[in-house]
Design an enzyme around this catalytic site. Structure first.
Site, mmCIF file in Angstrom:
data_model
loop_
_atom_site.group_PDB
_atom_site.id
_atom_site.type_symbol
_atom_site.label_atom_id
_atom_site.label_comp_id
_atom_site.label_asym_id
_atom_site.label_seq_id
_atom_site.Cartn_x
_atom_site.Cartn_y
_atom_site.Cartn_z
ATOM 1 N N ASP A 26 0.834 -1.207 0.000
ATOM 2 C CA ASP A 26 0.000 0.000 0.000
ATOM 3 C C ASP A 26 0.868 1.258 0.000
ATOM 4 O OD1 ASP A 26 -2.360 1.374 -0.048
ATOM 5 O OD2 ASP A 26 -2.921 0.996 2.027
ATOM 6 N N GLY A 29 0.168 5.359 -4.510
ATOM 7 C CA GLY A 29 -0.409 6.637 -4.942
ATOM 8 C C GLY A 29 0.186 7.800 -4.165
ATOM 9 N N ARG A 39 -0.490 8.748 -10.156
ATOM 10 C CA ARG A 39 -0.485 7.548 -9.324
ATOM 11 C C ARG A 39 0.248 6.363 -9.981
ATOM 12 N NH1 ARG A 39 -3.896 7.300 -5.162
ATOM 13 N NH2 ARG A 39 -4.165 5.076 -5.462
ATOM 14 N N HIS A 43 2.845 3.084 -8.918
ATOM 15 C CA HIS A 43 2.615 1.659 -9.172
ATOM 16 C C HIS A 43 3.816 1.039 -9.892
ATOM 17 C CE1 HIS A 43 -1.366 2.067 -7.635
ATOM 18 N NE2 HIS A 43 -1.879 2.689 -8.673
ATOM 19 N N ARG A 77 -11.979 2.016 -8.807
ATOM 20 C CA ARG A 77 -11.066 3.159 -9.042
ATOM 21 C C ARG A 77 -11.292 3.711 -10.456
ATOM 22 N NH1 ARG A 77 -5.317 2.344 -5.950
ATOM 23 N NH2 ARG A 77 -6.217 1.817 -3.939
ATOM 24 N N LEU A 137 10.834 -20.894 -4.605
ATOM 25 C CA LEU A 137 9.895 -19.938 -3.994
ATOM 26 C C LEU A 137 8.609 -19.912 -4.808
ATOM 27 C CD1 LEU A 137 9.424 -17.278 -2.098
ATOM 28 C CD2 LEU A 137 10.100 -16.034 -4.151
ATOM 29 N N GLU A 212 0.871 -13.363 12.130
ATOM 30 C CA GLU A 212 1.463 -12.224 12.842
ATOM 31 C C GLU A 212 1.405 -10.995 11.929
ATOM 32 O OE1 GLU A 212 2.641 -12.201 15.982
ATOM 33 O OE2 GLU A 212 2.056 -14.307 16.188
HETATM 34 C C1 IPE Z 1 -5.501 -2.657 -0.221
HETATM 35 O O1 IPE Z 1 -5.149 -1.340 -0.464
HETATM 36 C C2 IPE Z 1 -5.516 -3.438 -1.502
HETATM 37 C C3 IPE Z 1 -4.227 -3.661 -2.122
HETATM 38 C C4 IPE Z 1 -3.075 -3.358 -1.646
HETATM 39 C C5 IPE Z 1 -4.287 -4.338 -3.396
HETATM 40 P P1 IPE Z 1 -6.259 -0.200 -0.626
HETATM 41 O O2 IPE Z 1 -5.512 1.060 -0.788
HETATM 42 O O3 IPE Z 1 -7.204 -0.566 -1.704
HETATM 43 O O4 IPE Z 1 -7.020 -0.292 0.770
HETATM 44 P P2 IPE Z 1 -7.882 0.785 1.553
HETATM 45 O O5 IPE Z 1 -8.937 1.283 0.597
HETATM 46 O O6 IPE Z 1 -6.969 1.889 1.978
HETATM 47 O O7 IPE Z 1 -8.429 0.047 2.727
HETATM 48 C C1 IPE Z 2 -1.468 0.123 -3.376
HETATM 49 O O1 IPE Z 2 -1.244 1.485 -3.471
HETATM 50 C C2 IPE Z 2 -1.666 -0.539 -4.718
HETATM 51 C C3 IPE Z 2 -3.050 -0.862 -5.049
HETATM 52 C C4 IPE Z 2 -4.069 -0.868 -4.221
HETATM 53 C C5 IPE Z 2 -3.330 -1.202 -6.429
HETATM 54 P P1 IPE Z 2 -2.442 2.508 -3.545
HETATM 55 O O2 IPE Z 2 -2.797 2.695 -4.978
HETATM 56 O O3 IPE Z 2 -3.571 2.082 -2.685
HETATM 57 O O4 IPE Z 2 -1.766 3.812 -2.975
HETATM 58 P P2 IPE Z 2 -2.369 4.841 -1.923
HETATM 59 O O5 IPE Z 2 -2.857 4.043 -0.754
HETATM 60 O O6 IPE Z 2 -3.481 5.548 -2.601
HETATM 61 O O7 IPE Z 2 -1.228 5.735 -1.572
HETATM 62 MG MG MG Z 3 -4.047 2.390 -0.727
#
Ligand code: IPE
Ligand code: IPE
Ligand code: MG
Length: 245
Positions: A26, A29, A39, A43, A77, A137, A212
């Site tokens: 996470d 973005g 964004r 990625h 999205r 792996l 964990e």
């Molecule tokens: C969780 O991240 C999903 C992935 C990492 C693929 P999100 O960014 O979608 O989660 P929320 O919306 O903050 O809970």
């Molecule tokens: C995680 O990063 C990747 C996916 C969920 C695809 P985000 O795209 O959720 O990035 P943030 O949380 O908006 O920073």
């Molecule tokens: Mg996110």
């Protein structure tokens, strides 16, 4: 002559390397926004982190590394971001396949494939088939996945089988577990979530019952070997009791 007696102190041997590490990747973005970029830029950099962590997992003798790449909810999205992410996935698979072969990595994708394009599905299938005998792996990508979806599809499978066999369609925990999309994968020992969020976001709900958790403020594109090692160090200090004393 008296025999020489050497006393070797027996230190407690503790296996502290997790067998299965899973990551909710996470913060891509936010990482891009901090740099004044779109964004997708985050990625793209996030793919580099997957590569670095995969290499590190092989070095450490971790047998399963799984990553949450795209959730069922992520389909809501903006369409440009979704298309960009799917394109990135396609490119990454094409580029990385020779390295999977070279490093003995079995590549797998788990999720609801019905929403993926034929092209991406084809590429995924080819890579999974090509690498299926690799044993160093397992790299598992959760794509178009949600924990609730997995539990529901598992329950439906059990019910269907029972109805066909003329049995009462009741589901046991064991049967449900055996029909999850992760049935042949050990439950995660360690779940890492980056970017400071401390929630499960509909990821592996069933399989993480005794996992964990490790949360870090670091954004996914910055999560490389040093950060991975910190998570492993934290895990090594945990005492897992599984409800026992
Ligand atoms: C969780 O991240 C999903 C992935 C990492 C693929 P999100 O960014 O979608 O989660 P929320 O919306 O903050 O809970
Ligand atoms: C995680 O990063 C990747 C996916 C969920 C695809 P985000 O795209 O959720 O990035 P943030 O949380 O908006 O920073
Ligand atoms: Mg996110």
């Amino acid at each position: 002559m008296r025999p020489i007696c050497i006393i070797v102190p027996m230190t407690e041997v503790k296996i502290s390397v997790p067998e299965h590490v899973t990551v909710i990747m996470d913060g891509n973005g936010r990482w891009a926004k901090l740099r004044g970029q779109e964004r997708l830029y985050g990625h793209k950099e996030g793919v580099e982190s997957v590569r670095a962590c995969t290499e590190f997992a092989v070095e450490k003798g971790i047998k399963y590394l799984s990553v949450f790449a795209f959730s069922e909810e992520n389909w809501d999205r903006p369409v440009e971001e979704i298309e960009g992410l799917m394109q990135l996935m396609l490119m990454a698979i094409t580029k990385e396949t020779p390295l999977f072969q070279k490093n003995g990595i079995r590549f797998r994708v788990i999720g609801d494939f019905s929403r993926l394009s034929d092209k991406l599905r084809g590429e995924i299938d080819d890579c999974m088939k090509l690498t299926e005998d690799n044993t160093n792996l397992q790299l598992i990508i959760f794509l178009s996945y949600s924990g609730k979806w997995d539990i529901v599809q598992a329950a439906n499978k059990v019910v269907e089988k029972k109805l066909q066999a003329g049995e009462i369609p009741q589901v046991t925990a064991q049967e449900l577990h055996a029909n999850l999309s992760t049935a042949d994968i050990p439950d995660p020992d360690l779940l890492i979530r980056t970017s400071g969020e401390q929630r499960i976001s509909n990821y592996m709900l069933w399989q993480t019952a005794y996992t964990e958790y490790y949360f870090t403020e670091v954004l996914w594109p910055d999560f490389r070997k040093t950060e991975f090692q910190k998570a492993l160090d934290a895990y090594a200090k945990r005492e897992r009791r599984f409800g026992k004393v």
